[in-house]
Scaffold this motif. Sequence first.
Motif, PDB file in Angstrom:
ATOM      1  N   HIS A 198       0.751  -1.369  -0.015  1.00 55.73           N
ATOM      2  CA  HIS A 198       0.074  -0.082  -0.251  1.00 55.73           C
ATOM      3  C   HIS A 198       0.942   1.389  -0.031  1.00 55.73           C
ATOM      4  CE1 HIS A 198      -4.025  -1.906   0.548  1.00 55.73           C
ATOM      5  NE2 HIS A 198      -3.352  -2.816   1.209  1.00 55.73           N
ATOM      6  N   TRP A 199       1.780   1.385   0.715  1.00 55.03           N
ATOM      7  CA  TRP A 199       3.086   2.444   0.819  1.00 55.03           C
ATOM      8  C   TRP A 199       3.692   2.538  -0.594  1.00 55.03           C
ATOM      9  CZ3 TRP A 199       8.045   1.304  -0.296  1.00 55.03           C
ATOM     10  CH2 TRP A 199       8.978   2.370  -0.350  1.00 55.03           C
ATOM     11  N   LEU A 200       3.886   1.464  -1.259  1.00 56.15           N
ATOM     12  CA  LEU A 200       4.591   1.566  -2.528  1.00 56.15           C
ATOM     13  C   LEU A 200       3.300   2.061  -3.789  1.00 56.15           C
ATOM     14  CD1 LEU A 200       6.917   1.290  -4.559  1.00 56.15           C
ATOM     15  CD2 LEU A 200       6.248  -1.171  -4.953  1.00 56.15           C
ATOM     16  N   ALA A 201       2.212   1.742  -3.754  1.00 55.92           N
ATOM     17  CA  ALA A 201       0.867   2.158  -4.208  1.00 55.92           C
ATOM     18  C   ALA A 201       0.904   3.666  -4.536  1.00 55.92           C
ATOM     19  CB  ALA A 201      -0.163   1.820  -3.893  1.00 55.92           C
ATOM     20  N   ASP A 202       1.061   4.241  -3.157  1.00 56.96           N
ATOM     21  CA  ASP A 202       0.866   5.676  -3.005  1.00 56.96           C
ATOM     22  C   ASP A 202       2.059   6.419  -3.773  1.00 56.96           C
ATOM     23  OD1 ASP A 202      -1.280   5.575  -1.094  1.00 56.96           O
ATOM     24  OD2 ASP A 202      -0.213   5.522   0.815  1.00 56.96           O
ATOM     25  N   HIS A 203       3.205   5.804  -3.491  1.00 56.24           N
ATOM     26  CA  HIS A 203       4.258   6.411  -4.344  1.00 56.24           C
ATOM     27  C   HIS A 203       4.049   6.210  -5.923  1.00 56.24           C
ATOM     28  CE1 HIS A 203       7.525   7.637  -1.398  1.00 56.24           C
ATOM     29  NE2 HIS A 203       7.056   6.605  -0.667  1.00 56.24           N
ATOM     30  N   VAL A 204       3.464   5.380  -6.388  1.00 54.93           N
ATOM     31  CA  VAL A 204       3.252   5.281  -7.566  1.00 54.93           C
ATOM     32  C   VAL A 204       2.317   6.395  -8.099  1.00 54.93           C
ATOM     33  CG1 VAL A 204       1.990   3.696  -9.416  1.00 54.93           C
ATOM     34  CG2 VAL A 204       3.743   2.556  -7.726  1.00 54.93           C
ATOM     35  N   ARG A 205       1.209   6.316  -7.200  1.00 54.41           N
ATOM     36  CA  ARG A 205       0.235   7.604  -7.381  1.00 54.41           C
ATOM     37  C   ARG A 205       0.833   8.924  -7.787  1.00 54.41           C
ATOM     38  NH1 ARG A 205      -2.529   5.741  -3.910  1.00 54.41           N
ATOM     39  NH2 ARG A 205      -3.867   4.296  -5.014  1.00 54.41           N
ATOM     40  N   ALA A 206       1.988   8.890  -6.742  1.00 54.84           N
ATOM     41  CA  ALA A 206       2.439  10.409  -6.590  1.00 54.84           C
ATOM     42  C   ALA A 206       3.426  10.606  -7.849  1.00 54.84           C
ATOM     43  CB  ALA A 206       3.533  10.576  -5.412  1.00 54.84           C
ATOM     44  N   ALA A 207       3.933   9.534  -8.630  1.00 53.94           N
ATOM     45  CA  ALA A 207       4.753   9.507  -9.642  1.00 53.94           C
ATOM     46  C   ALA A 207       4.011   9.578 -11.024  1.00 53.94           C
ATOM     47  CB  ALA A 207       5.558   8.021  -9.831  1.00 53.94           C
ATOM     48  N   GLY A 208       2.595   9.559 -10.774  1.00 53.91           N
ATOM     49  CA  GLY A 208       1.733   9.909 -11.965  1.00 53.91           C
ATOM     50  C   GLY A 208       1.030   8.749 -12.674  1.00 53.91           C
ATOM     51  N   LEU A 209       1.061   7.790 -11.983  1.00 49.78           N
ATOM     52  CA  LEU A 209       0.059   6.620 -12.366  1.00 49.78           C
ATOM     53  C   LEU A 209      -0.675   6.022 -11.562  1.00 49.78           C
ATOM     54  CD1 LEU A 209       2.879   4.607 -14.427  1.00 49.78           C
ATOM     55  CD2 LEU A 209       1.356   6.318 -15.320  1.00 49.78           C
ATOM     56  N   GLU A 210      -1.517   5.373 -12.078  1.00 48.61           N
ATOM     57  CA  GLU A 210      -2.737   4.662 -11.074  1.00 48.61           C
ATOM     58  C   GLU A 210      -2.114   3.134 -10.773  1.00 48.61           C
ATOM     59  OE1 GLU A 210      -5.656   4.516  -8.368  1.00 48.61           O
ATOM     60  OE2 GLU A 210      -4.998   6.334  -9.798  1.00 48.61           O
ATOM     61  N   PRO A 211      -1.987   2.909  -9.384  1.00 47.60           N
ATOM     62  CA  PRO A 211      -1.494   1.510  -9.197  1.00 47.60           C
ATOM     63  C   PRO A 211      -2.416   0.523  -9.135  1.00 47.60           C
ATOM     64  CG  PRO A 211      -1.690   2.987  -7.141  1.00 47.60           C
ATOM     65  CD  PRO A 211      -2.004   3.763  -8.199  1.00 47.60           C
ATOM     66  N   ARG A 212      -2.192  -0.699  -9.220  1.00 45.33           N
ATOM     67  CA  ARG A 212      -3.141  -1.790  -8.902  1.00 45.33           C
ATOM     68  C   ARG A 212      -2.247  -2.662  -7.950  1.00 45.33           C
ATOM     69  NH1 ARG A 212      -3.309  -1.927 -14.775  1.00 45.33           N
ATOM     70  NH2 ARG A 212      -1.806  -3.660 -14.928  1.00 45.33           N
ATOM     71  N   LEU A 213      -3.176  -3.229  -6.918  1.00 45.23           N
ATOM     72  CA  LEU A 213      -2.634  -4.231  -6.011  1.00 45.23           C
ATOM     73  C   LEU A 213      -3.351  -5.692  -6.555  1.00 45.23           C
ATOM     74  CD1 LEU A 213      -1.720  -1.891  -4.453  1.00 45.23           C
ATOM     75  CD2 LEU A 213      -2.269  -2.930  -2.345  1.00 45.23           C
ATOM     76  N   GLU A 214      -2.303  -6.586  -7.114  1.00 43.67           N
ATOM     77  CA  GLU A 214      -2.776  -7.655  -7.667  1.00 43.67           C
ATOM     78  C   GLU A 214      -2.338  -8.892  -6.677  1.00 43.67           C
ATOM     79  OE1 GLU A 214      -1.847  -8.188 -11.793  1.00 43.67           O
ATOM     80  OE2 GLU A 214      -1.941  -6.141 -12.334  1.00 43.67           O
TER      81      GLU A 214
END
Length: 391
Positions: free
Chosen positions: A32-48
């Motif tokens: 979940h922490w990494l997903a937040d960083h992905v979002r901040a980088a400009g993409l929409e994360p998926r947790l698969e």
Amino acid sequence: MSQRERISNVIREYDAQGIHRTATTTDEASAHWLADHVRAAGLEPRLEGYDVHRLDPGECFLELDGRRIEGVPLFDCTYTDVEGVAGQFCTSTSSDEIALVEVERGHLASNLRTLRRESDAVAIVVVTAGRGGTVFTDGDTRGLVLQNAYDFDEPFGPPVLQVSNEVVEWLRERAEAGTRARVVAPAKRTWATAYNVTAELPGSDPKLKPVVVNTPRSGWWEIAAERGSGIACWLEVMRGLVASSSQRRVFFSANSGHELSFSGMVSVLESYPYLVADATWLHFGANIGATTGTRSNIAASTEALQRIAAAELDSVSRPTHYVIGKSDGGEMASVHRRGGRQYLALTNDNAYFHMREDRFSNNINVDLVTEYASACLRIAQRLVAHSPSDT
């Protein structure tokens, strides 16, 4: 915030989260922490999510000559009950006793796997040496070095307890004397869910074959250099490609399950099978920018990819060794076995590899990680502009 500050913050945060073993509460929180960083980088994360056994060891130790030495079992062996097994402590794995085995730190530990399959011992105690093999030399690192579970889904052989190499000389003496010993190594398997963090940068031209940027995100300890640096580089490449836009689709994946037969990568390849043959892969492997490292290693599947990597990595202050046509033995080996033939995999060496001592405070060269992140962004931009998979 500067690139250097972003990289430092990411590795420091990852290091502080705790032990990153697959399918644990720390592993899930880190996703979940990494997903937040992905979002901040400009993409929409998926947790698969994918199903995997979580192995929870009990109290594990070697009892020998009035002394108790704590250890960690292998994650792909059989286990004892809470009473353990007893026998004479010796160096022979062919007898029905408890065997001491010393192995050199190695990526695959293939000798240990062969020995385990052929062993008649009731239990094995493993000591993993440092860089000098079973004879310690200057530069070796003392402590507990854990082996990956390459056969996690098909455990085999006797119970195996891993203990610190700090006691190897004493253990040799006890084995030579044939002292009675007891190994206690209980463990429980529980079905759980592990998560790969993925994201996609859509390309404007669907006819172009994709690029995959990949890194593992799980392991035995806090693993600041082993995994944290690769995650930081992965995010920087993502940020840079988002800013420059792309005609080519780019798939980003950060996998759990690295230490457990690369189960996260297996899940990615099963979910997106076309990526194996269609995509060109840029893989951030272990130990990038480790303070205790001495060189980087690039596994390039082709000479063309090696030339691309060399042109950009020449700017990095750490020397690079290149291997062409052979995977690095990690996630890219999984890609290679399934027919993938376009990949670059970057690793460094690390005196604290698979050890608890691999921490931000003592094993991260932030400036060097920043150099790698910048060079690898340029590599990724070249792959996006013209991928060898197109030809």
